[in-house]
Design a protein around this motif. Structure first.
Motif, PDB file in Angstrom:
ATOM      1  N   SER A 240     118.874 -62.388  32.744  1.00 29.56           N
ATOM      2  CA  SER A 240     119.025 -62.967  31.409  1.00 29.56           C
ATOM      3  C   SER A 240     119.169 -64.632  32.273  1.00 29.56           C
ATOM      4  O   SER A 240     120.653 -64.645  32.688  1.00 29.56           O
ATOM      5  CB  SER A 240     119.802 -62.679  30.593  1.00 29.56           C
ATOM      6  OG  SER A 240     121.048 -63.162  30.342  1.00 29.56           O
ATOM      7  N   LEU A 371     113.343 -62.167  23.285  1.00 30.74           N
ATOM      8  CA  LEU A 371     114.828 -61.680  23.617  1.00 30.74           C
ATOM      9  C   LEU A 371     115.007 -60.784  24.885  1.00 30.74           C
ATOM     10  O   LEU A 371     116.097 -60.326  25.100  1.00 30.74           O
ATOM     11  CB  LEU A 371     114.464 -61.312  22.316  1.00 30.74           C
ATOM     12  CG  LEU A 371     114.554 -62.273  20.966  1.00 30.74           C
ATOM     13  CD1 LEU A 371     114.659 -61.133  20.118  1.00 30.74           C
ATOM     14  CD2 LEU A 371     116.410 -63.007  21.177  1.00 30.74           C
ATOM     15  N   PRO A 398     114.627 -64.315  29.186  1.00 31.24           N
ATOM     16  CA  PRO A 398     114.843 -64.903  27.769  1.00 31.24           C
ATOM     17  C   PRO A 398     115.905 -65.975  27.371  1.00 31.24           C
ATOM     18  O   PRO A 398     117.510 -65.813  28.437  1.00 31.24           O
ATOM     19  CB  PRO A 398     115.486 -63.658  27.665  1.00 31.24           C
ATOM     20  CG  PRO A 398     116.619 -62.663  28.385  1.00 31.24           C
ATOM     21  CD  PRO A 398     115.008 -62.935  29.582  1.00 31.24           C
ATOM     22  N   GLU A 407     110.285 -73.017  22.295  1.00 32.54           N
ATOM     23  CA  GLU A 407     109.891 -72.226  22.157  1.00 32.54           C
ATOM     24  C   GLU A 407     108.060 -72.683  21.720  1.00 32.54           C
ATOM     25  O   GLU A 407     107.423 -71.453  21.658  1.00 32.54           O
ATOM     26  CB  GLU A 407     109.759 -71.116  21.916  1.00 32.54           C
ATOM     27  CG  GLU A 407     109.919 -71.305  19.363  1.00 32.54           C
ATOM     28  CD  GLU A 407     111.377 -72.003  18.966  1.00 32.54           C
ATOM     29  OE1 GLU A 407     111.457 -72.045  18.289  1.00 32.54           O
ATOM     30  OE2 GLU A 407     112.181 -71.882  20.111  1.00 32.54           O
TER      31      GLU A 407
END
Ligand code: C2O
Length: 460
Positions: A240, A371, A398, A407
């Protein structure tokens, strides 16, 4: 330190970074006046202050391949000692700019943000920012240890697909317990293939496109490919953007990414860095070795020798071959059907035969960042014959905040390699199928990530 503690640090860093650029903001809005669409102000540069320039570069070191070293090698021992020292500093004070927690938080601030003015992934700031980030740490370590020849080891995963031994072991400051792989695990060959990145002759394809208000950003093939794949494969914090800066192997992974930039340039044939002023004059800031904020411009990080290091070698190995090419396992998600016109096929023919410059790519348009990390292997499937041909990997990591911003605008690109171009030429009509990749310790995400569509682009 826990995830939430890191998010907290990121927030505090943001607060400490002072007022955003009001001047730039109103200029941007003025340019948009009269248009119907809402201006996307997340593209605007929020960096307007000018702290002092980067401290003088000290020392010079040769960055060595991690597998050629062992736990007792000088650079490994120094790196381990310095990280242990930095972690102690952070225990005393999490905001200590010389501490490990701040080094980690600095990556989160620029990489786990939905604000395009800060975000250094998904576009052309990826390579220079991460180079400056590594130099920042290398310089701090040289000063703290008074070792001017210290150099961060890099991990050439094309030549050895295992995480170097000295990154493992309880009590080792370079170990991170959240990794989902083990010492003996090796990365799949196709995750590491540099062919698509090195074939690119334009920086936009290799290192990412410009990021300007109103333009579609696209990340480079190196970032989208091997870079994302190694992060995601490792799992845990490496998988991440928020956590990655806390795994010390990050530096060796990015050491190699930085080296591939050098390899790419050394190939010549017109390969060159952008010459646009909005790339060259773009300013990053870091906490310098004195603990104060310093700035560095992209134009100042384009020569490694001036930054006090060089690589021991620019060797690399192609990893994908007939033997290592992934087979189509069946199933998967059909993202698009490509029905090519004769004109397109003629263009592709020239590119596939190497008779002219050009590049064919699949564009994932306007993705919603997930996510959880997301990874697919892509195949072209000929619906008439059921023949399937491997195209490449598609991997995204993510970022924690999905409420707005990135996004709406992220577009990703995967190069279509020569073998898949041939498949395209043979059938003229194929389905683009994405198949979730099983990875240790994780479920394959079944939900497809939302995006506007997958399209083919031919760039001649
Ligand atoms: Cu900013 Cu490889 O991450």
């Amino acid at each position: 330190m826990s995830k939430s503690a890191s998010a907290d640090l990121t927030r505090r860093l943001l607060m400490m970074s002072g007022p955003v650029g009001v001047g730039a903001l109103s200029l941007g809005l003025a340019a948009w006046r009269g248009r119907d669409e809402e201006p996307d102000t997340t593209f605007l540069d929020v960096q307007t202050e000018s702290p002092p320039e980067m401290s003088e570069i000290i020392g010079f070191g040769i960055r060595k391949e991690a597998h050629s070293l062992n736990a007792d090698s000088d650079d490994v021992r120094m790196y381990r000692e310095a990280v242990a020292w930095m972690k102690k500093r952070s225990e005393q004070n999490p905001l200590d700019p010389m501490g490990w927690a701040q080094h980690w938080a600095h990556h989160s601030l620029f990489c786990a943000t939905r604000t395009f003015g800060y975000q250094v992934h998904y576009g052309w700031f990826f390579l220079p920012w991460h180079r400056a980030y590594l130099v920042n740490l290398e310089q701090k370590i040289r000063r703290v240890l008074k070792e001017p020849a210290f150099a961060l080891p890099y991990w050439d995963w094309t030549r050895n697909a295992r995480v170097p031994d000295w990154y493992w072991g309880d009590g080792n400051a370079l170990y991170n317990t959240t990794r989902l792989q083990e010492r003996s695990d090796t990365l799949p060959a196709d995750f590491l293939e540099l062919g698509p990145a090195l074939r690119a002759t334009k920086f936009a394809h290799f290192g990412g496109r410009r990021r300007t208000l109103g333009e579609v950003q696209v990340e480079g093939t190196l970032e989208q490919g091997a870079h994302n794949n190694v992060h995601n494969w490792t799992g845990g914090e490496m998988a991440s953007f928020d956590g990655a800066g806390n795994d010390p192997m990050f530096q060796s992974h990015h050491g190699n990414i930085d080296r591939v930039w050098e390899i790419w340039l050394a190939q010549g044939d017109g390969r060159a860095n952008p010459t646009d002023a909005d790339w060259l004059d773009h300013v990053f800031w870091f906490y310098g070795p004195s603990g104060n904020r310093e700035t560095v411009r992209v134009r100042d990080v384009l020569e490694t020798e001036k930054l006090g290091y060089r690589f021991d070698s620019l060797d690399w190995r192609p990893t994908l071959s007939v033997e290592t090419m992934p087979a189509f396992p069946g199933g998967g998600e059909t993202y698009a059907t490509l029905d090519l016109s004769d004109a397109q096929l003629a263009q592709i023919n020239v590119i596939a035969r190497g008779e002219g410059p050009g590049r064919v790519a699949l564009n994932y348009e306007r993705l919603s960042l997930p996510l959880q990390p997301f990874q697919h292997r892509l195949f072209f499937v000929d619906d008439a014959t059921s023949q399937a041909t491997y195209v490449g990997t598609f991997t995204i990591l993510p970022i924690p905040d999905l409420r707005s911003g990135l996004e709406r605008t992220v577009t990703s690109q995967v190069e279509v390699p020569p073998t898949a171009l041939n498949a395209l030429l043979e059938s003229g009509r194929v389905s683009v199928v994405g198949v979730g990749v099983p990875l240790k310790g994780r479920e394959i995400p079944t939900e497809p990530i939302p995006f506007k569509g997958v399209s083919l682009s031919i760039d001649v």
